[in-house]
Design a protein around this motif. Sequence first.
Motif, mmCIF file in Angstrom:
data_model
loop_
_atom_site.group_PDB
_atom_site.id
_atom_site.type_symbol
_atom_site.label_atom_id
_atom_site.label_comp_id
_atom_site.label_asym_id
_atom_site.label_seq_id
_atom_site.Cartn_x
_atom_site.Cartn_y
_atom_site.Cartn_z
ATOM 1 N N TYR A 123 0.831 -1.204 0.000
ATOM 2 C CA TYR A 123 0.000 0.000 0.000
ATOM 3 C C TYR A 123 0.868 1.258 0.000
ATOM 4 C CZ TYR A 123 -3.373 3.472 1.650
ATOM 5 O OH TYR A 123 -4.158 4.596 1.781
ATOM 6 N N LEU A 124 1.871 1.276 0.845
ATOM 7 C CA LEU A 124 2.735 2.453 0.952
ATOM 8 C C LEU A 124 3.574 2.655 -0.315
ATOM 9 C CD1 LEU A 124 4.029 2.029 4.621
ATOM 10 C CD2 LEU A 124 2.531 3.856 3.785
ATOM 11 N N SER A 125 4.112 1.569 -0.848
ATOM 12 C CA SER A 125 5.096 1.686 -1.928
ATOM 13 C C SER A 125 4.521 2.287 -3.210
ATOM 14 C CB SER A 125 5.718 0.319 -2.231
ATOM 15 O OG SER A 125 4.746 -0.570 -2.750
ATOM 16 N N VAL A 126 3.219 2.160 -3.420
ATOM 17 C CA VAL A 126 2.636 2.700 -4.653
ATOM 18 C C VAL A 126 1.995 4.068 -4.446
ATOM 19 C CG1 VAL A 126 2.259 0.422 -5.636
ATOM 20 C CG2 VAL A 126 0.448 1.467 -4.259
ATOM 21 N N ARG A 127 1.990 4.564 -3.198
ATOM 22 C CA ARG A 127 1.333 5.838 -2.918
ATOM 23 C C ARG A 127 2.269 6.916 -2.391
ATOM 24 N NH1 ARG A 127 -2.128 1.785 -2.344
ATOM 25 N NH2 ARG A 127 -4.311 2.085 -3.016
ATOM 26 N N MET A 128 3.442 6.532 -1.944
ATOM 27 C CA MET A 128 4.356 7.479 -1.333
ATOM 28 C C MET A 128 5.268 8.121 -2.374
ATOM 29 S SD MET A 128 7.110 4.817 0.355
ATOM 30 C CE MET A 128 8.387 6.065 0.567
ATOM 31 N N GLU A 129 5.876 9.223 -1.987
ATOM 32 C CA GLU A 129 6.923 9.831 -2.817
ATOM 33 C C GLU A 129 8.077 8.855 -2.959
ATOM 34 O OE1 GLU A 129 10.403 12.938 -1.779
ATOM 35 O OE2 GLU A 129 8.372 13.691 -1.408
ATOM 36 N N ARG A 130 8.626 8.745 -4.152
ATOM 37 C CA ARG A 130 9.691 7.772 -4.403
ATOM 38 C C ARG A 130 11.049 8.343 -4.001
ATOM 39 N NH1 ARG A 130 8.505 3.245 -7.138
ATOM 40 N NH2 ARG A 130 6.411 3.080 -8.019
ATOM 41 N N SER A 131 11.323 8.312 -2.722
ATOM 42 C CA SER A 131 12.622 8.753 -2.239
ATOM 43 C C SER A 131 12.937 8.064 -0.923
ATOM 44 C CB SER A 131 12.661 10.275 -2.044
ATOM 45 O OG SER A 131 11.966 10.659 -0.879
ATOM 46 N N MET A 132 14.230 7.940 -0.637
ATOM 47 C CA MET A 132 14.670 7.343 0.617
ATOM 48 C C MET A 132 14.247 8.202 1.807
ATOM 49 S SD MET A 132 16.124 4.628 -0.466
ATOM 50 C CE MET A 132 17.155 3.902 -1.738
ATOM 51 N N ALA A 133 14.329 9.505 1.615
ATOM 52 C CA ALA A 133 13.955 10.419 2.698
ATOM 53 C C ALA A 133 12.486 10.264 3.047
ATOM 54 C CB ALA A 133 14.260 11.855 2.288
ATOM 55 N N ALA A 134 11.628 10.141 2.028
ATOM 56 C CA ALA A 134 10.201 9.971 2.276
ATOM 57 C C ALA A 134 9.938 8.671 3.017
ATOM 58 C CB ALA A 134 9.435 10.001 0.961
ATOM 59 N N ALA A 135 10.615 7.600 2.640
ATOM 60 C CA ALA A 135 10.439 6.317 3.318
ATOM 61 C C ALA A 135 10.802 6.429 4.793
ATOM 62 C CB ALA A 135 11.293 5.251 2.638
ATOM 63 N N SER A 136 11.917 7.085 5.079
ATOM 64 C CA SER A 136 12.344 7.259 6.466
ATOM 65 C C SER A 136 11.338 8.078 7.268
ATOM 66 C CB SER A 136 13.719 7.936 6.497
ATOM 67 O OG SER A 136 14.182 8.097 7.817
ATOM 68 N N ASN A 137 10.832 9.157 6.675
ATOM 69 C CA ASN A 137 9.866 10.013 7.374
ATOM 70 C C ASN A 137 8.553 9.288 7.623
ATOM 71 O OD1 ASN A 137 11.677 12.139 7.399
ATOM 72 N ND2 ASN A 137 10.908 13.032 5.504
ATOM 73 N N ILE A 138 8.092 8.524 6.628
ATOM 74 C CA ILE A 138 6.822 7.802 6.768
ATOM 75 C C ILE A 138 6.920 6.751 7.865
ATOM 76 C CG2 ILE A 138 5.351 6.107 5.600
ATOM 77 C CD1 ILE A 138 5.787 7.758 3.029
ATOM 78 N N VAL A 139 7.991 5.991 7.865
ATOM 79 C CA VAL A 139 8.151 4.953 8.880
ATOM 80 C C VAL A 139 8.237 5.577 10.274
ATOM 81 C CG1 VAL A 139 9.719 3.186 9.767
ATOM 82 C CG2 VAL A 139 9.171 3.268 7.333
ATOM 83 N N ALA A 140 8.947 6.689 10.396
ATOM 84 C CA ALA A 140 9.045 7.368 11.697
ATOM 85 C C ALA A 140 7.675 7.846 12.171
ATOM 86 C CB ALA A 140 10.016 8.545 11.601
ATOM 87 N N ASP A 141 6.883 8.412 11.253
ATOM 88 C CA ASP A 141 5.550 8.914 11.632
ATOM 89 C C ASP A 141 4.606 7.774 11.975
ATOM 90 O OD1 ASP A 141 6.478 11.441 11.240
ATOM 91 O OD2 ASP A 141 5.263 11.890 9.471
ATOM 92 N N ILE A 142 4.692 6.678 11.245
ATOM 93 C CA ILE A 142 3.856 5.513 11.551
ATOM 94 C C ILE A 142 4.220 4.943 12.914
ATOM 95 C CG2 ILE A 142 3.469 3.099 10.909
ATOM 96 C CD1 ILE A 142 3.459 3.959 7.990
ATOM 97 N N ASP A 143 5.498 4.835 13.180
ATOM 98 C CA ASP A 143 5.959 4.341 14.479
ATOM 99 C C ASP A 143 5.441 5.228 15.609
ATOM 100 O OD1 ASP A 143 7.298 3.003 16.484
ATOM 101 O OD2 ASP A 143 9.274 3.821 15.983
ATOM 102 N N ARG A 144 5.532 6.537 15.412
ATOM 103 C CA ARG A 144 5.096 7.485 16.437
ATOM 104 C C ARG A 144 3.586 7.384 16.686
ATOM 105 N NH1 ARG A 144 6.981 11.548 14.067
ATOM 106 N NH2 ARG A 144 9.059 11.378 14.967
ATOM 107 N N LEU A 145 2.811 7.301 15.608
ATOM 108 C CA LEU A 145 1.357 7.230 15.756
ATOM 109 C C LEU A 145 0.922 5.901 16.366
ATOM 110 C CD1 LEU A 145 -1.412 8.506 15.293
ATOM 111 C CD2 LEU A 145 -1.378 7.552 12.960
#
Length: 228
Positions: free
Chosen positions: A181-203
């Motif tokens: 789900y994430l891989s086809v909807r997120m911005e294609r960058s390493m930075a975006a992946a890191s930010n998304i995972v951090a926000d998911i972990d926090r929430l």
Amino acid sequence: MTASPRQLVLDLAHRQALGAEDFLVSNSNAAAVEMIDAWPRWPHPASFVAGPQGSGKSHLANVWRLRSGAGIVSAAELSDTLVASLPDAAAIVVEDIDRGIADEKVLFHLLNRARESKLSVLLTSRVPPGEQEFHVPDLRSRLRALPMVEVQPPDEALLKAVLVKLFDDRQLYVEPQVIDYLSVRMERSMAAASNIVADIDRLALATHRKVTRPLAAQVLAAMGESRE
């Protein structure tokens, strides 16, 4: 309806892994990895890595730094004093050529020293040197003559692997459908992946919820609102 209680979340920094064992390879970066692996048998003492922001250039440069013992400096901070202090056969990473060079003459001098003193130089930029303007005569042609590889934005396969690793680093178990789900909807960058995972972990921690597709969708929606 009573809102679900939120746990107090301490905003502790999560150490970013930047070693060779943490660098994932796919078609988008394989040529750059081959170039790094070829050192110190480079055909030229200096090499150039170009790629858009978030493609993994800094991670790749750090892998080479650890392997070669290189120092690292941004082009905006490159100085004649620094270049003069480099011993023969040393190594240095000069990052972000496209974001401004403190003194183009110093960079030109560094490239000359690389040939004369067996320095190893790795330069990074978001765009190839042929697409940049320089004031010092011959600097553009000198940079264009360097061996260059381009790192492409991460493809879907690489994004999935990066997401899995980032979640694993945080000891979070995530179902494959969440990664899809994430891989086809997120911005294609390493930075975006890191930010998304951090926000998911926090929430997930704050709301005592597992990492599910609805939770991932909530984070993506929030990040979209913040970008707007």
